[in-house]
Enzyme design. Structure first.
Site, PDB file in Angstrom:
ATOM      1  N   ARG A 164       0.842  -1.220   0.000  1.00  0.00           N
ATOM      2  CA  ARG A 164       0.000   0.000   0.000  1.00  0.00           C
ATOM      3  C   ARG A 164       0.869   1.260   0.000  1.00  0.00           C
ATOM      4  O   ARG A 164       0.571   2.244   0.686  1.00  0.00           O
ATOM      5  CB  ARG A 164      -0.938   0.037   1.208  1.00  0.00           C
ATOM      6  CG  ARG A 164      -1.889  -1.116   1.299  1.00  0.00           C
ATOM      7  CD  ARG A 164      -2.912  -1.121   0.154  1.00  0.00           C
ATOM      8  NE  ARG A 164      -3.771  -2.272   0.300  1.00  0.00           N
ATOM      9  CZ  ARG A 164      -3.499  -3.473  -0.211  1.00  0.00           C
ATOM     10  NH1 ARG A 164      -2.413  -3.667  -0.953  1.00  0.00           N
ATOM     11  NH2 ARG A 164      -4.320  -4.481  -0.019  1.00  0.00           N
ATOM     12  N   SER A 235     -10.853  -0.026   3.927  1.00  0.00           N
ATOM     13  CA  SER A 235      -9.977  -0.226   5.104  1.00  0.00           C
ATOM     14  C   SER A 235      -9.334   1.104   5.461  1.00  0.00           C
ATOM     15  O   SER A 235      -8.721   1.744   4.606  1.00  0.00           O
ATOM     16  CB  SER A 235      -8.871  -1.226   4.781  1.00  0.00           C
ATOM     17  OG  SER A 235      -9.444  -2.442   4.399  1.00  0.00           O
ATOM     18  N   GLU A 343      -4.248   4.128   6.231  1.00  0.00           N
ATOM     19  CA  GLU A 343      -4.022   3.804   4.806  1.00  0.00           C
ATOM     20  C   GLU A 343      -4.678   4.912   3.967  1.00  0.00           C
ATOM     21  O   GLU A 343      -4.222   5.252   2.885  1.00  0.00           O
ATOM     22  CB  GLU A 343      -4.678   2.445   4.532  1.00  0.00           C
ATOM     23  CG  GLU A 343      -4.561   1.975   3.107  1.00  0.00           C
ATOM     24  CD  GLU A 343      -5.243   0.610   2.907  1.00  0.00           C
ATOM     25  OE1 GLU A 343      -5.004  -0.315   3.717  1.00  0.00           O
ATOM     26  OE2 GLU A 343      -6.002   0.480   1.943  1.00  0.00           O
TER      27      GLU A 343
HETATM   28  C1  LIG Z   1     -15.610   0.290  -0.327  1.00  0.00           C
HETATM   29  C2  LIG Z   1     -14.127   0.469  -0.599  1.00  0.00           C
HETATM   30  C3  LIG Z   1     -13.318  -0.645  -0.763  1.00  0.00           C
HETATM   31  C4  LIG Z   1     -11.939  -0.496  -1.027  1.00  0.00           C
HETATM   32  N1  LIG Z   1     -11.184  -1.615  -1.208  1.00  0.00           N
HETATM   33  C5  LIG Z   1      -9.856  -1.502  -1.454  1.00  0.00           C
HETATM   34  C6  LIG Z   1      -9.048  -2.676  -1.661  1.00  0.00           C
HETATM   35  O1  LIG Z   1      -9.529  -3.800  -1.627  1.00  0.00           O
HETATM   36  N2  LIG Z   1      -7.734  -2.513  -1.909  1.00  0.00           N
HETATM   37  C7  LIG Z   1      -7.154  -1.256  -1.965  1.00  0.00           C
HETATM   38  O2  LIG Z   1      -5.944  -1.181  -2.202  1.00  0.00           O
HETATM   39  N3  LIG Z   1      -7.882  -0.140  -1.798  1.00  0.00           N
HETATM   40  C8  LIG Z   1      -9.221  -0.233  -1.540  1.00  0.00           C
HETATM   41  N4  LIG Z   1      -9.982   0.899  -1.342  1.00  0.00           N
HETATM   42  C9  LIG Z   1      -9.329   2.223  -1.375  1.00  0.00           C
HETATM   43  C10 LIG Z   1      -9.412   2.942  -2.728  1.00  0.00           C
HETATM   44  O3  LIG Z   1     -10.390   2.398  -3.554  1.00  0.00           O
HETATM   45  C11 LIG Z   1      -8.088   2.925  -3.490  1.00  0.00           C
HETATM   46  O4  LIG Z   1      -7.081   3.483  -2.699  1.00  0.00           O
HETATM   47  C12 LIG Z   1      -8.145   3.686  -4.813  1.00  0.00           C
HETATM   48  O5  LIG Z   1      -6.949   3.533  -5.522  1.00  0.00           O
HETATM   49  C13 LIG Z   1      -8.395   5.167  -4.651  1.00  0.00           C
HETATM   50  O6  LIG Z   1      -8.648   5.696  -5.940  1.00  0.00           O
HETATM   51  P1  LIG Z   1      -9.284   7.114  -6.116  1.00  0.00           P
HETATM   52  O7  LIG Z   1      -9.296   7.438  -7.559  1.00  0.00           O
HETATM   53  O8  LIG Z   1     -10.596   7.165  -5.436  1.00  0.00           O
HETATM   54  O9  LIG Z   1      -8.200   8.017  -5.360  1.00  0.00           O
HETATM   55  P2  LIG Z   1      -8.422   9.309  -4.470  1.00  0.00           P
HETATM   56  O10 LIG Z   1      -9.074   8.936  -3.193  1.00  0.00           O
HETATM   57  O11 LIG Z   1      -9.040  10.384  -5.269  1.00  0.00           O
HETATM   58  O12 LIG Z   1      -6.915   9.682  -4.173  1.00  0.00           O
HETATM   59  C14 LIG Z   1      -6.103   8.826  -3.389  1.00  0.00           C
HETATM   60  C15 LIG Z   1      -4.693   9.406  -3.320  1.00  0.00           C
HETATM   61  O13 LIG Z   1      -4.104   9.383  -4.612  1.00  0.00           O
HETATM   62  C16 LIG Z   1      -3.763  10.704  -5.034  1.00  0.00           C
HETATM   63  N5  LIG Z   1      -4.094  10.795  -6.460  1.00  0.00           N
HETATM   64  C17 LIG Z   1      -5.311  10.604  -7.015  1.00  0.00           C
HETATM   65  N6  LIG Z   1      -5.235  10.746  -8.354  1.00  0.00           N
HETATM   66  C18 LIG Z   1      -3.937  11.045  -8.634  1.00  0.00           C
HETATM   67  C19 LIG Z   1      -3.228  11.320  -9.844  1.00  0.00           C
HETATM   68  N7  LIG Z   1      -3.828  11.325 -11.023  1.00  0.00           N
HETATM   69  N8  LIG Z   1      -1.906  11.578  -9.757  1.00  0.00           N
HETATM   70  C20 LIG Z   1      -1.279  11.580  -8.559  1.00  0.00           C
HETATM   71  N9  LIG Z   1      -1.889  11.337  -7.405  1.00  0.00           N
HETATM   72  C21 LIG Z   1      -3.207  11.059  -7.432  1.00  0.00           C
HETATM   73  C22 LIG Z   1      -4.594  11.625  -4.184  1.00  0.00           C
HETATM   74  O14 LIG Z   1      -4.019  12.907  -4.034  1.00  0.00           O
HETATM   75  C23 LIG Z   1      -4.658  10.870  -2.881  1.00  0.00           C
HETATM   76  O15 LIG Z   1      -3.485  11.090  -2.135  1.00  0.00           O
HETATM   77  C24 LIG Z   1     -11.369   0.791  -1.108  1.00  0.00           C
HETATM   78  C25 LIG Z   1     -12.189   1.927  -0.956  1.00  0.00           C
HETATM   79  C26 LIG Z   1     -13.558   1.765  -0.707  1.00  0.00           C
HETATM   80  C27 LIG Z   1     -14.424   2.992  -0.593  1.00  0.00           C
END
Ligand SMILES: Cc1cc2nc3c(=O)[nH]c(=O)nc-3n(C[C@H](O)[C@H](O)[C@H](O)COP(=O)(O)OP(=O)(O)OC[C@H]3O[C@@H](n4cnc5c(N)ncnc54)[C@H](O)[C@@H]3O)c2cc1C
Length: 347
Positions: A164, A235, A343
């Site tokens: 992670r 998580s 996380e």
């Molecule tokens: C119900 C649920 C289940 C989940 N299950 C998992 C799982 O099984 N495994 C897991 O690993 N994660 C899980 N997650 C967490 C999440 O889905 C991941 O971390 C996902 O990658 C976040 O993507 P996002 O586009 O929503 O990022 P955001 O929340 O928008 O951003 C996350 C981080 O990345 C940065 N970021 C976003 N876009 C960019 C970009 N283009 N360039 C540089 N930095 C950027 C942001 O500044 C921030 O620091 C879960 C979340 C939820 C709500």
């Protein structure tokens, strides 16, 4: 193109309402190049890259510029025997990409089905589930380096992927806007099925990546909250890793703790590997420290089926969720001497 005073509630899966001073939606790399010339961009120190907002907890109004990634492209860049390289825009919904690959019988990403969020955020925390991490299928991460103002592509070694974790959470935090990620997928079957819920698929003679993706979806839906119904970022804490001596001390006191050996070091005699650290279950520590599933303080709490998943039952603010998370951190530290790390990105 830059908007002012935007409510971020629709842009984060915790569903908390905070205001961004400035907000811009980026649909092409060209738009990002132009944005870099804008005085607001140049004079605003605080910047937040935003994808699906599913790994964020916004605890206060954001006095800066939010840059939302909507680059929505998918292009096959090479086909070589059984392997295919595909370059995907950072704003593509990751689950859509995973399902398109599975539909075309391309393997490698199917265990990552239904993880919310965008492709651009996947390398940031090296998302993972059911025995697969996204680093296993990434060949390059391309984006704008805000320090040099150039576009550049990083190979997996330069991304410093860990559990992670990646360079985008450290040296390049808020300094590298990911525009595209290139994935390498294969036609060869090498499914990862050792995780609970998938094991029985091992007995199937022929298994498509779609079979695996569908099963992952079923298992996830039975365990995790539907983020459209309840605010969450999945998580909230990482599973903590402790040293051999800490492990011996803890297991002496709490024999029931769930743990897994980590072997990062070189092989010893006869290929025998000595574990150099141990990973504990954050969910179990949280429950034993007095926060069982379904604990609730106002509208902040943890999920009825999983203590590690913090939720917003409706009108909790980000600050209230964070305060609940800090209570958990304190309780776990007091009982076990273990410090839980978030996380989720707390802003
Ligand atoms: C119900 C649920 C289940 C989940 N299950 C998992 C799982 O099984 N495994 C897991 O690993 N994660 C899980 N997650 C967490 C999440 O889905 C991941 O971390 C996902 O990658 C976040 O993507 P996002 O586009 O929503 O990022 P955001 O929340 O928008 O951003 C996350 C981080 O990345 C940065 N970021 C976003 N876009 C960019 C970009 N283009 N360039 C540089 N930095 C950027 C942001 O500044 C921030 O620091 C879960 C979340 C939820 C709500």
């Amino acid at each position: 193109m830059i908007q002012s005073n935007i409510d971020l509630r629709p842009y984060n899966t915790f569903g908390v309402s905070v205001t961004a001073r400035y907000f811009v939606d980026i649909q092409t790399p060209d738009q990002f190049s132009k944005l870099m010339q804008d005085p607001i961009f140049q004079n605003t120190a605080n910047k937040l890259f935003l994808g699906g907002g599913s790994n964020l907890l916004l605890t206060q109004d954001f006095d800066g510029l939010v840059i939302h990634n909507s680059i929505d492209t998918m292009r096959i860049i090479s086909l070589d025997g059984d392997t295919m390289k595909v370059m995907v825009g950072g704003g593509v919904i990751r689950h859509d990409f995973v399902m398109r690959a599975a539909e075309r019988s391309r393997r490698g990403a199917e265990n990552l089905a239904l993880i919310p969020g965008t492709v651009g955020a996947a390398p940031v925390q090296n998302i993972g589930a059911y025995g697969v991490e996204v680093k296993d299928v990434i060949t390059s991460v391309k984006g704008f380096d805000l320090t040099t103002r150039d576009i550049r592509a990083l190979n997996p070694i330069e991304c410093h992927f860990g559990y992670r974790d990646s360079v985008f959470k450290h040296e390049l935090k808020d300094k590298f806007f990911i525009t595209h990620v290139t994935f390498q997928l294969s036609k060869n079957p090498s499914p990862r099925l050792e995780y609970k819920g998938l094991e029985d698929l091992q007995s199937k003679a022929w298994l498509t990546p779609m079979d695996v993706a569908q099963r992952v979806i079923e298992v996830r839906q039975s365990k995790l909250p539907d983020r459209h119904e309840i605010g969450t970022a999945g998580s909230f804490f990482r599973n903590p890793t402790i040293s051999q001596s800490e492990y011996e001390k803890l297991l002496g006191e709490y024999g029931d703790l769930v743990w897994r050996e980590i072997h990062d070091g070189p092989n010893g005699l006869n290929g025998w590997k000595r574990p150099n650290s141990y990973k504990l279950s954050a969910a179990q520590l949280i429950e034993l420290a007095g926060y069982p599933r379904g604990t609730r303080v106002g509208d902040a709490g943890n999920y009825d089926h999983h203590a590690l998943v913090l939720v917003n039952h409706g009108s909790a603010t980000g600050a209230e969720v964070w305060s609940f998370a800090q209570d958990i951190i304190r309780a776990v530290k007091e009982k076990f001497g273990v410090v839980l790390e978030a996380e989720v990105n707390v802003v």
